[in-house]
Design an enzyme around this catalytic site. Structure first.
Site, short mmCIF file in Angstrom:
data_model
loop_
_atom_site.label_atom_id
_atom_site.label_comp_id
_atom_site.label_asym_id
_atom_site.label_seq_id
_atom_site.Cartn_x
_atom_site.Cartn_y
_atom_site.Cartn_z
CB VAL A 45 -5.54 40.92 41.57
CG1 VAL A 45 -6.21 39.92 41.01
CG2 VAL A 45 -6.31 41.49 43.00
N GLY A 46 -2.76 41.42 43.57
CA GLY A 46 -1.95 42.69 44.33
C GLY A 46 -1.63 42.66 45.54
N GLY B 156 -0.13 45.42 48.95
CA GLY B 156 0.43 46.65 49.40
C GLY B 156 0.91 46.58 50.75
CG PHE C 6 -2.92 48.78 54.71
CD1 PHE C 6 -3.22 49.28 55.89
CD2 PHE C 6 -2.66 49.93 53.75
CE1 PHE C 6 -3.11 50.42 56.17
CE2 PHE C 6 -2.54 51.21 53.94
CZ PHE C 6 -2.63 51.54 55.29
N GLY C 7 -1.58 44.57 53.07
CA GLY C 7 -1.91 43.16 52.87
C GLY C 7 -2.10 42.90 51.36
CB VAL D 40 -5.76 42.95 46.66
CG1 VAL D 40 -6.95 43.14 46.13
CG2 VAL D 40 -5.01 44.24 47.52
CE LYS E 257 -6.12 46.81 50.04
NZ LYS E 257 -5.69 48.45 50.41
CG ASP F 184 0.53 55.61 50.85
OD1 ASP F 184 1.32 55.96 50.22
OD2 ASP F 184 0.48 54.22 50.76
#
Ligand SMILES: *[C@@H]1O[C@H](CO)[C@@H](O)[C@H](O)[C@H]1NC(C)=O
Ligand SMILES: *[C@@H]1O[C@H](CO)[C@@H](O)[C@H](O)[C@H]1NC(C)=O
Ligand SMILES: *[C@@H]1O[C@H](CO)[C@@H](O)[C@H](O)[C@H]1NC(C)=O
Ligand SMILES: *[C@@H]1O[C@H](CO)[C@@H](O)[C@H](O)[C@H]1NC(C)=O
Ligand SMILES: *[C@@H]1O[C@H](CO)[C@@H](O)[C@H](O)[C@H]1NC(C)=O
Ligand SMILES: *[C@@H]1O[C@H](CO)[C@@H](O)[C@H](O)[C@H]1NC(C)=O
Length: 931
Positions: free
Chosen positions: A605-606, A608, A610-611, A613, A627, A730
């Site tokens: 679903v996403g 970013g 950091f990794g 999701v 995540k 952020d």
């Protein structure tokens, strides 16, 4: 600090002069006048006969027939100040005008010279040079407190006096400047060129009653040096001045033209040399043939750079009878200002000029640091005259019963309230004056105990004699190292005065206190007592600190209606996560549990920094966002679990809830660190505002404000509710997620690291477009870096545009900050408002947010507000919006909700949770989700 003026002056009625039914926000005070009346212009003048100070006088001048100028109020030439206090609306810009017409009122022909101040700020020196010439001073300001004051003081000759005092409220803001929290604009020149008569143009032609002075008024040292060939031109055609606060049409209908190719003028500018704000107003009002052109340049002595830009009114204003207003918001000008407009060689016509405005920057003085405490004191004596002297307690001169030191922000050093018939306890506000040296409260009827003067370490002289004080002498008195004189006689004090105290170099008089005695020194016990005291003191101190910390937490929780934010340990083997309980702790998921919930990482679903999701659903039906951190996010297990511990402690309704983690060996995905969060149904703010699906509506302005409020609360908690505080590092619209009810929560905060600890495993934080410019220099994130990012988010909410864009902002501009700043500074807020809001918003709340955003975007962190200040502003904007909605009732409310309910959301690339099937949203009402 100034906030307290609010409570004080609001409760104070007898010197506040309220406006009668005038054009909104007009106050016209006829100083020395007997009656209220309406003048020929339709302005309603109010008598100042309730003003408690000074004397009134009438003047008689052959050619002065205007009633308001035929009376005045004058004051003694002493070392006091005399202040008028007027009500204003905060967050609103005003013009304040004071006029002085001497008229030999005192039959002495001594021309007065004195100073006027606006609050704590020196405004101007009034020098009368002629009995029949009026001196006028005008200042433009943004009201930050509910009252303002104008004070007269420092008479060097004659007696200070004032003829009229006027307030004119502006609507929006061409007078907005970037510096308005530090500088007022003091009006130096406002000229109507080519005027048809010597009369100024003002109300009602100018709805704000600015006075546009006629250029045909040949005042000495004013508009001299007129070039040969200078001709007047005029038209009766309407001029499109675009918006309010531009010069009135009547001013723009006349102009001067330099038929020989140049226009030259020389002005004497009050308030200069210095920096100022200067704008020219042009409109083409002559008939030019198709072959004609009018192109010219401004020429200033010693400033070749200003001559580069050429003015071509028809082109710049996009046509005839249209306004063009080039200017400088910050330019250095001399006192004697000579300027010239020179025809360009290719031009067939000479230059033209309709009007001009020049204002100087007047630095705002923030006033005494003791304002809050002293206002607390005077508010206890609403009926006493001495409590209503008005203005700043110390500046430009102190109140008559005070003395202050000479610091730039002065402290009060002495209080003289002897024999004022004061009753009750001695107000504790006095003990909050750390600079106090001398205190005179003798000869009153004070009762109760002597307060604790621990905070007034400078106290040298205390007069409390001849009151009805009782109780024992507080030990704090003995601890005042600088105390030299203590007068206590004739009270009802009791107890023992230690003989140690008597041995000090101190004048002490305590006669007339029947129960107060000198104590004998109890040698033996002294040591015991001291030790006992120290131990209990230490205990007390520790207990107090604990208690404060505890209470602080408790209070904060209650105040914010937080979910319980218990600091809970990580539970390794807890069995199940409960439905939607608020106080879950970090739970250690097994990898198989995660696999099952995400159906083996089926739905991404996403993603970013950091990794990635994934969407997941637990056995009990709870939806989660999983995540999976990239392998380089953490160097070691230990760091990961530190982070998890931190995350599990941070709970707030406006922070995306952290549910647990998983750190089992994982073979089929590259990382072994997984964080589990609550799932947020409505995706990110970025998708919702910057890229709503076509054909669908958009989120209303009030909803956007509520989202901003939620996000600000979340950030406030990180900054002030966590110990140590957490800097997000952020913040961006894609890190603000929206739940089913469109309530916003901030995400990705945990990885942000507590302040004070160093380098997170080399992870570079921050996102271009949101990044604090100071970070580039210092390489350090502070709370103020988050504020900068939040400012960018506010601009996104206003404009519906993304932080960075290659197309959206015009040629050469990529960032929303640069783009919005330019428009806001020129007062053109409409240019940045999201057109899809369909004009459903109030301009006041829009300005509020735009201005706060500008503050957040100040280049230097120290200049930016705290998140709590920003939050307060957002909440005020919401109130304004709600009031407007209620005022309109019925139809417009409906139209807003219909816009809201048509919002539709789709997927996209985000950090946490988004949804596949579209979901309907309606304000705060939950809609069944079609899944
Ligand atoms: C003038 O108007 C003010 C404000 O409405 C009012 O308070 C005052 O009593 C009036 N004064 C006279 C003399 O009528
Ligand atoms: C009023 O009359 C005086 C002389 O009596 C003159 O100096 C002044 O300019 C006149 N003012 C106006 C506004 O006409
Ligand atoms: C009072 O006025 C005189 C003369 O204008 C000036 O020199 C002095 O600094 C002023 N005093 C204060 C306290 O402003
Ligand atoms: C103030 O602004 C509002 C809305 O922009 C406008 O309708 C109104 O006419 C303005 N008032 C004046 C005096 O210009
Ligand atoms: C002192 O205050 C009392 C009421 O508190 C009042 O009745 C009395 O007139 C006052 N006396 C003086 C001299 O002001
Ligand atoms: C102390 O106060 C009393 C009463 O006011 C006065 O008579 C006496 O002279 C004072 N003593 C000194 C040492 O000042």
């Amino acid at each position: 600090m100034e906030k307290c003026w609010i409570c004080f002056f609001l409760s104070l009625t007898f010197i506040i002069i309220t406006a009668r039914a005038q054009p909104a926000g007009f106050v016209s005070l006829d100083c020395g006048g007997k009656d209220n009346f309406t003048d020929d212009l339709g302005l309603e003048w109010t008598s100042d006969n309730q003003f408690p100070y000074g004397e009134v006088a009438n003047i008689l001048l052959a050619n002065e027939t205007r009633k308001q100028y035929m009376t005045l109020r004058y004051f003694p030439a002493d070392n006091k100040k005399y202040c008028y206090t007027l009500d204003v609306k905060t967050r609103t810009r005003y013009l304040v005008r004071a006029s002085f017409l001497y008229g030999n009122f005192d039959n002495s022909n001594v021309y007065p010279k004195f100073d006027i101040a606006f609050g704590a700020t020196y405004w101007s020196t009034i020098v009368i040079s002629d009995a029949s010439t009026m001196e006028v001073r005008e200042l433009m300001f943004l009201a930050t407190t509910p009252t303002i004051s104008v004070c007269l003081s420092n008479a060097t000759t004659g007696q200070p006096f004032v003829s009229t005092l006027e307030l004119r409220q502006f609507n929006g803001s061409i007078y907005y400047t970037e510096h308005e929290t530090q500088f007022f604009l003091s009006v130096s020149a406002r000229i109507n060129f080519g005027a048809n008569s010597e009369d100024p143009v003002r109300y009602p032609d100018d709805p704000f009653d600015r006075i546009w002075v006629s250029d045909s008024l040949k005042k000495a040292n004013y508009l001299v040096d007129v070039a040969p060939g200078t001709k007047k031109v005029s038209t009766t055609m309407p001029i499109d001045v675009n918006r309010d606060e531009r010069p009135p049409v009547k001013v723009m209908q006349t102009a001067v033209v330099g038929t020989n190719g140049s226009l030259t003028y020389r002005l004497n500018l009050n308030g200069f040399p210095g920096f100022g704000w200067a704008v020219c107003y042009f409109a083409e009002i002559e008939d030019l043939s198709p072959t004609d052109s009018r192109i010219f340049r401004l020429v200033l002595p010693n400033m070749p750079e200003v001559s580069k830009a050429a003015v071509n009114i028809l082109e710049n204003a996009h046509g005839k009878y249209q306004l063009y207003e080039p200017g400088y918001t910050n330019i250095s000008l001399p006192f004697v200002f000579s300027f010239k407009f020179l025809k360009a060689t290719e031009s067939t016509r000479g230059p033209l000029l309709n009007a001009m405005e020049i204002n100087s920057y007047l630095e705002i003085n923030l006033g005494s640091l003791d304002t809050t405490a002293i206002i607390g004191l005077v508010s206890k004596y609403p009926l006493a005259n001495w409590a209503h002297e008005g203005g700043d307690p110390c500046l430009p001169v102190s109140w008559s019963w005070l003395r202050c030191n000479s610091d730039p922000q002065p402290r009060i050093t002495s209080i003289f309230l002897s024999g004022k018939n004061l009753t009750g306890n001695i107000p504790s506000d006095i003990t909050n004056l750390p600079g106090l040296i001398e205190l005179w409260l003798d000869g009153n009827s004070f009762t109760g105990p002597i307060p604790d003067f621990t905070g007034c370490t400078e106290l040298k002289i205390i007069h409390l004699e001849n009151n009805h004080l009782n109780g024992e002498l507080p030990s704090s008195l003995m601890n005042l190292e600088n105390l030299r004189e203590l007068y206590l006689q004739n009270n009802m004090l009791s107890g023992i005065i230690s003989s140690d105290f008597l041995r000090r170099n101190l004048v002490l008089n305590f006669t007339g206190n029947i129960n107060l005695h000198i104590g004998k020194r109890r040698e033996r016990n002294t040591l015991g007592i001291i030790i006992g005291c120290s131990i209990s003191a230490v205990f007390l101190l520790v207990a107090t600190i604990f208690c404060c910390l505890f209470m602080n937490r408790v209070q904060r929780r209650y105040a914010e209606e937080d979910e319980p934010a218990a600091v809970l340990p990580v539970q390794r083997n807890a069995s199940l996560i409960k439905g939607d309980g608020a106080s879950e702790t970090a739970y250690c998921f097994s990898f198989s549990e995660i696999e099952e919930a995400t159906k083996t990482f089926e739905k991404k679903v996403g993603s970013g920094g950091f990794g990635v999701v994934y969407y997941g659903k637990l056995k009990d039906g709870k939806e989660i966002a999983v995540k999976v951190l990239t392998s380089d996010s953490y160097q070691g297990k230990r760091e990961f679990s530190n982070e998890v511990t931190l995350l599990s402690r941070i709970h707030h309704r406006n922070l995306v809830q952290f549910l647990g983690y998983c750190q089992d060996e994982v073979k089929n995905i590259e990382s072994n660190s997984i964080l589990v969060y609550e799932f947020m149904h409505n995706g990110t703010l970025k998708e919702q505002v910057c890229a709503p699906l076509k054909h669908e509506g958009t989120i209303s302005w009030i909803k956007r404000l509520e989202i901003a409020e939620d996000a600000a609360k979340g950030i406030e908690y990180l900054h002030t509710g966590c110990v140590p505080s957490v800097v997000h590092r952020d913040l961006k619209s894609s890190n603000i997620l929206l739940d089913k009810h469109m309530r916003a929560k901030v995400s990705d905060f945990g990885l942000s690291k507590a302040e004070g600890t160093n380098a997170v495993s080399g992870i570079v934080r921050g996102t271009v477009g949101y990044l604090d410019p100071e970070y580039y220099i210092s390489q350090q994130f502070t709370e103020k870096s988050d504020i900068y990012s939040f400012g960018v988010i506010l601009l996104e909410l206003i404009s519906g545009k993304e932080a960075l864009s290659n197309e959206g902002f015009g040629i050469g501009v990529r960032s929303i900050v640069q783009w919005a700043k330019t428009h806001i500074q020129s007062g053109d807020i409409h240019a940045i408002i999201d057109p899809s809001l369909n004009d459903i918003y109030t301009i006041q709340s829009m300005w509020k947010i735009a201005e706060k955003a500008m503050m957040c975007l100040q280049p230097h962190g120290v200049m930016r507000p705290s998140i709590s200040e920003v939050l307060k502003e957002i909440q005020e904007a919401i109130l304004i919006e709600k009031a407007a909605l209620t005022a309109q009732e019925g139809h417009s409310v409906e139209s807003i909700s219909s816009i809201r309910s048509s919002v539709n959301i789709g997927g996209g690339s985000i950090d946490l949770g988004t949804i596949d099937p579209p979901v309907l949203i309606d304000g705060s009402i939950e809609q069944p989700t079609p899944r």
